[in-house]
Design a protein around this motif. Sequence first.
Motif, PDB file in Angstrom:
ATOM      1  N   VAL A  38      -9.444   5.389  -0.647  1.00 12.94           N
ATOM      2  CA  VAL A  38      -9.092   3.971  -0.805  1.00 12.94           C
ATOM      3  C   VAL A  38      -7.636   3.867  -1.254  1.00 12.94           C
ATOM      4  CG1 VAL A  38      -9.597   1.805  -2.012  1.00 12.94           C
ATOM      5  CG2 VAL A  38     -11.481   3.345  -1.375  1.00 12.94           C
ATOM      6  N   ILE A  39      -7.255   4.726  -2.198  1.00 14.32           N
ATOM      7  CA  ILE A  39      -5.867   4.741  -2.683  1.00 14.32           C
ATOM      8  C   ILE A  39      -4.911   5.073  -1.542  1.00 14.32           C
ATOM      9  CG2 ILE A  39      -4.228   5.991  -4.159  1.00 14.32           C
ATOM     10  CD1 ILE A  39      -6.650   6.413  -6.116  1.00 14.32           C
ATOM     11  N   ARG A  40      -5.206   6.149  -0.820  1.00 10.15           N
ATOM     12  CA  ARG A  40      -4.304   6.600   0.248  1.00 10.15           C
ATOM     13  C   ARG A  40      -4.094   5.513   1.290  1.00 10.15           C
ATOM     14  NH1 ARG A  40      -6.138  11.626   3.747  1.00 10.15           N
ATOM     15  NH2 ARG A  40      -5.909  12.688   1.746  1.00 10.15           N
ATOM     16  N   TYR A  41      -5.195   4.930   1.779  1.00 11.17           N
ATOM     17  CA  TYR A  41      -5.073   3.968   2.875  1.00 11.17           C
ATOM     18  C   TYR A  41      -4.582   2.608   2.395  1.00 11.17           C
ATOM     19  CZ  TYR A  41      -7.280   7.617   5.594  1.00 11.17           C
ATOM     20  OH  TYR A  41      -7.542   8.810   6.211  1.00 11.17           O
ATOM     21  N   SER A  42      -4.803   2.298   1.116  1.00  6.96           N
ATOM     22  CA  SER A  42      -4.240   1.060   0.559  1.00  6.96           C
ATOM     23  C   SER A  42      -2.716   1.146   0.505  1.00  6.96           C
ATOM     24  CB  SER A  42      -4.801   0.801  -0.842  1.00  6.96           C
ATOM     25  OG  SER A  42      -6.173   0.505  -0.777  1.00  6.96           O
ATOM     26  N   ILE A  43      -2.204   2.305   0.123  1.00  6.48           N
ATOM     27  CA  ILE A  43      -0.748   2.495   0.083  1.00  6.48           C
ATOM     28  C   ILE A  43      -0.165   2.405   1.491  1.00  6.48           C
ATOM     29  CG2 ILE A  43       1.083   4.178  -0.380  1.00  6.48           C
ATOM     30  CD1 ILE A  43      -0.635   5.133  -2.779  1.00  6.48           C
TER      31      ILE A  43
ATOM     32  N   GLY B 252       6.429  -3.977   5.971  1.00  7.08           N
ATOM     33  CA  GLY B 252       7.285  -3.910   7.151  1.00  7.08           C
ATOM     34  C   GLY B 252       7.191  -5.149   8.011  1.00  7.08           C
ATOM     35  N   GLU B 253       6.043  -5.843   7.936  1.00  7.17           N
ATOM     36  CA  GLU B 253       5.859  -7.093   8.681  1.00  7.17           C
ATOM     37  C   GLU B 253       6.177  -8.318   7.816  1.00  7.17           C
ATOM     38  OE1 GLU B 253       2.039  -7.338  10.499  1.00  7.17           O
ATOM     39  OE2 GLU B 253       2.506  -5.758  11.966  1.00  7.17           O
ATOM     40  N   ARG B 254       6.693  -8.069   6.617  1.00 13.38           N
ATOM     41  CA  ARG B 254       7.074  -9.116   5.671  1.00 13.38           C
ATOM     42  C   ARG B 254       5.877  -9.936   5.164  1.00 13.38           C
ATOM     43  NH1 ARG B 254      13.002 -11.335   7.689  1.00 13.38           N
ATOM     44  NH2 ARG B 254      13.965  -9.271   7.897  1.00 13.38           N
ATOM     45  N   SER B 255       4.689  -9.299   5.204  1.00 10.73           N
ATOM     46  CA  SER B 255       3.509  -9.946   4.611  1.00 10.73           C
ATOM     47  C   SER B 255       3.416  -9.477   3.161  1.00 10.73           C
ATOM     48  CB  SER B 255       2.241  -9.567   5.397  1.00 10.73           C
ATOM     49  OG  SER B 255       2.307 -10.018   6.715  1.00 10.73           O
ATOM     50  N   TYR B 256       4.347  -9.982   2.339  1.00  9.83           N
ATOM     51  CA  TYR B 256       4.524  -9.424   1.005  1.00  9.83           C
ATOM     52  C   TYR B 256       3.335  -9.679   0.078  1.00  9.83           C
ATOM     53  CZ  TYR B 256       9.321  -8.963   2.654  1.00  9.83           C
ATOM     54  OH  TYR B 256      10.425  -8.627   3.387  1.00  9.83           O
ATOM     55  N   LYS B 257       2.708 -10.840   0.229  1.00  6.63           N
ATOM     56  CA  LYS B 257       1.583 -11.161  -0.644  1.00  6.63           C
ATOM     57  C   LYS B 257       0.416 -10.194  -0.412  1.00  6.63           C
ATOM     58  CE  LYS B 257      -1.264 -15.030  -2.204  1.00  6.63           C
ATOM     59  NZ  LYS B 257      -1.572 -16.478  -2.036  1.00  6.63           N
ATOM     60  N   LYS B 258       0.080  -9.981   0.866  1.00  3.25           N
ATOM     61  CA  LYS B 258      -1.006  -9.064   1.183  1.00  3.25           C
ATOM     62  C   LYS B 258      -0.615  -7.622   0.833  1.00  3.25           C
ATOM     63  CE  LYS B 258      -3.588  -9.507   4.824  1.00  3.25           C
ATOM     64  NZ  LYS B 258      -3.987  -9.603   6.251  1.00  3.25           N
ATOM     65  N   SER B 259       0.658  -7.300   1.053  1.00 11.31           N
ATOM     66  CA  SER B 259       1.135  -5.959   0.722  1.00 11.31           C
ATOM     67  C   SER B 259       0.946  -5.671  -0.764  1.00 11.31           C
ATOM     68  CB  SER B 259       2.612  -5.820   1.097  1.00 11.31           C
ATOM     69  OG  SER B 259       3.132  -4.594   0.645  1.00 11.31           O
ATOM     70  N   THR B 260       1.299  -6.663  -1.600  1.00 13.41           N
ATOM     71  CA  THR B 260       1.166  -6.509  -3.047  1.00 13.41           C
ATOM     72  C   THR B 260      -0.295  -6.351  -3.455  1.00 13.41           C
ATOM     73  OG1 THR B 260       3.147  -7.842  -3.384  1.00 13.41           O
ATOM     74  CG2 THR B 260       1.670  -7.583  -5.273  1.00 13.41           C
ATOM     75  N   LYS B 261      -1.178  -7.057  -2.758  1.00 18.12           N
ATOM     76  CA  LYS B 261      -2.621  -6.977  -3.054  1.00 18.12           C
ATOM     77  C   LYS B 261      -3.119  -5.538  -2.903  1.00 18.12           C
ATOM     78  CE  LYS B 261      -6.747  -7.878  -0.462  1.00 18.12           C
ATOM     79  NZ  LYS B 261      -7.338  -8.596   0.680  1.00 18.12           N
TER      80      LYS B 261
ATOM     81  N   ILE C 249      -2.854   1.047  -7.324  1.00 19.48           N
ATOM     82  CA  ILE C 249      -2.401   1.329  -8.699  1.00 19.48           C
ATOM     83  C   ILE C 249      -3.576   1.281  -9.673  1.00 19.48           C
ATOM     84  CG2 ILE C 249      -1.023   0.426 -10.623  1.00 19.48           C
ATOM     85  CD1 ILE C 249       1.062  -0.445  -8.476  1.00 19.48           C
ATOM     86  N   ASP C 250      -4.431   0.272  -9.522  1.00 22.55           N
ATOM     87  CA  ASP C 250      -5.597   0.150 -10.412  1.00 22.55           C
ATOM     88  C   ASP C 250      -6.503   1.382 -10.305  1.00 22.55           C
ATOM     89  OD1 ASP C 250      -4.713  -2.281 -11.304  1.00 22.55           O
ATOM     90  OD2 ASP C 250      -6.057  -3.474 -10.034  1.00 22.55           O
ATOM     91  N   LEU C 251      -6.723   1.842  -9.072  1.00 22.64           N
ATOM     92  CA  LEU C 251      -7.575   3.016  -8.884  1.00 22.64           C
ATOM     93  C   LEU C 251      -6.902   4.285  -9.394  1.00 22.64           C
ATOM     94  CD1 LEU C 251      -9.092   2.268  -5.354  1.00 22.64           C
ATOM     95  CD2 LEU C 251     -10.318   2.335  -7.526  1.00 22.64           C
ATOM     96  N   LEU C 252      -5.600   4.384  -9.207  1.00 24.12           N
ATOM     97  CA  LEU C 252      -4.871   5.549  -9.723  1.00 24.12           C
ATOM     98  C   LEU C 252      -4.970   5.613 -11.247  1.00 24.12           C
ATOM     99  CD1 LEU C 252      -1.681   5.574  -7.474  1.00 24.12           C
ATOM    100  CD2 LEU C 252      -3.265   7.493  -7.786  1.00 24.12           C
ATOM    101  N   ASN C 253      -4.894   4.456 -11.895  1.00 24.59           N
ATOM    102  CA  ASN C 253      -5.018   4.425 -13.354  1.00 24.59           C
ATOM    103  C   ASN C 253      -6.428   4.812 -13.798  1.00 24.59           C
ATOM    104  OD1 ASN C 253      -2.382   3.653 -13.818  1.00 24.59           O
ATOM    105  ND2 ASN C 253      -2.839   1.464 -13.723  1.00 24.59           N
TER     106      ASN C 253
END
Length: 426
Positions: free
Chosen positions: A384-389, A397-406, A412-416
């Motif tokens: 999940v971490i790998r593919y989320s990144i 790259g497509e400038r979908s910044y809101k979804k990218s941040t999600k 990050i939450d899973l890594l923690n």
Amino acid sequence: MEYGKVLRFHRVKQGLTQNQLADGIISPAYLSKIENDQTVPAFEVLEHLYERLGLDFHDSSYHHPSKEKLKEWYEMIVFKRKEEARELKEELKQQKDTLNNHHLYIFFELFRIRHLLLENEVEEAYEAWKNIRQHEDTFDEEMRYYFHLSTGLLKYYRGDFEDSFQQLMEAKNYSVSVEVKEWEESDLYYLLALSSSQSNHISASIFYADQALSLYQKQYNLGKSADCHILLGINYGRLKNYAKSLENYHLVSKIATQTNNHYQLGVIYHNIGVIEARRGQYETALLNYKRSLPYRTDTASDLEIFETIHCLILENYKLSNYEDCKEWIQRGYTHLRSSKLDTTTDEIHLNVYSMLIEKDNHTIDYLENIAIPHFQNKKLPRFVIRYSIIVSELLEGERSYKKSTKYLRLAIDLLNKYSNLGGTVL
């Protein structure tokens, strides 16, 4: 002798109710007291109850069952002497007492669970476990020790690692009051180290692996000592103590070369590859994965072979070796077609990297709607971490910044939460 437990065992085994067994002999309530060892009935009553169950009350084999052959079989199973274990199992099945005597039958079934797991018959082992569990209230402490150990091992094979660890801890508690031989004690510690490693109890895994290693070294058991070093290497790797991890792996390499253990050589070169990849030494990681694969092809399971192929895909992708990456993807598909694996999970890995290399327009949609939800359902956080990144970078790259941040936040939450991911366990 505990007559009550024997009566209940055979009554349940034959599918009789207390009313049916007691009918015309005693009251069901009185039978319940007998079965729960709350009273000792007259011998005449016991004789009638035994007769209705088709048992000979005066057969001494019911009073003094021998477990020597069964323990001999169990030792063969633990040390993975498959052919000998198969032959002795058939011999034991032919003996009347094995199936008819309460004590012998319980131990036979408990040991059979582990034998089925050795033969990789996991679902049949689960059915055997469900069957023997109905007799649990007739178990003595020794039976409870083997029941919890078998349950823990079964749960490990079914991927329930936390439950596996807890059941094996229960077995450890019973081992204090049961006469357990040194080779059984080392086996229990090793299984505890395995299950605690998989359930991310790293300190516990190191502790139990050290305990097992100490006992195996006393027994001059090089093979199992190497297995302990592999576990220690994995756990030190998770703690990012890579020097200590590689020290253990190189010890295994020496032992496995000396004993000509191709399976361990395959495992160790793969795991060295994992460490080198985590250190950012991708070329060195590739060399070790390639070195591992011939050994794994000869000795490992389909899943383990695919794991190494998957890692070769990943490291080639990181190095932008896209042609090599495509070749390993094709090899992965070929392997899945010829294997007995449930291929859904593994096909997703192959599909993702194939789509990434080909710059497929549907890659983001595939990651969002198929890959990430699949690994969330499977409770495999590292993927999940790998593919989320990956999807976060594609969306950026497509400038979908809101979804990218999600998706970046999800990673990050899973890594923690899972800060010690990595390694391959036997």
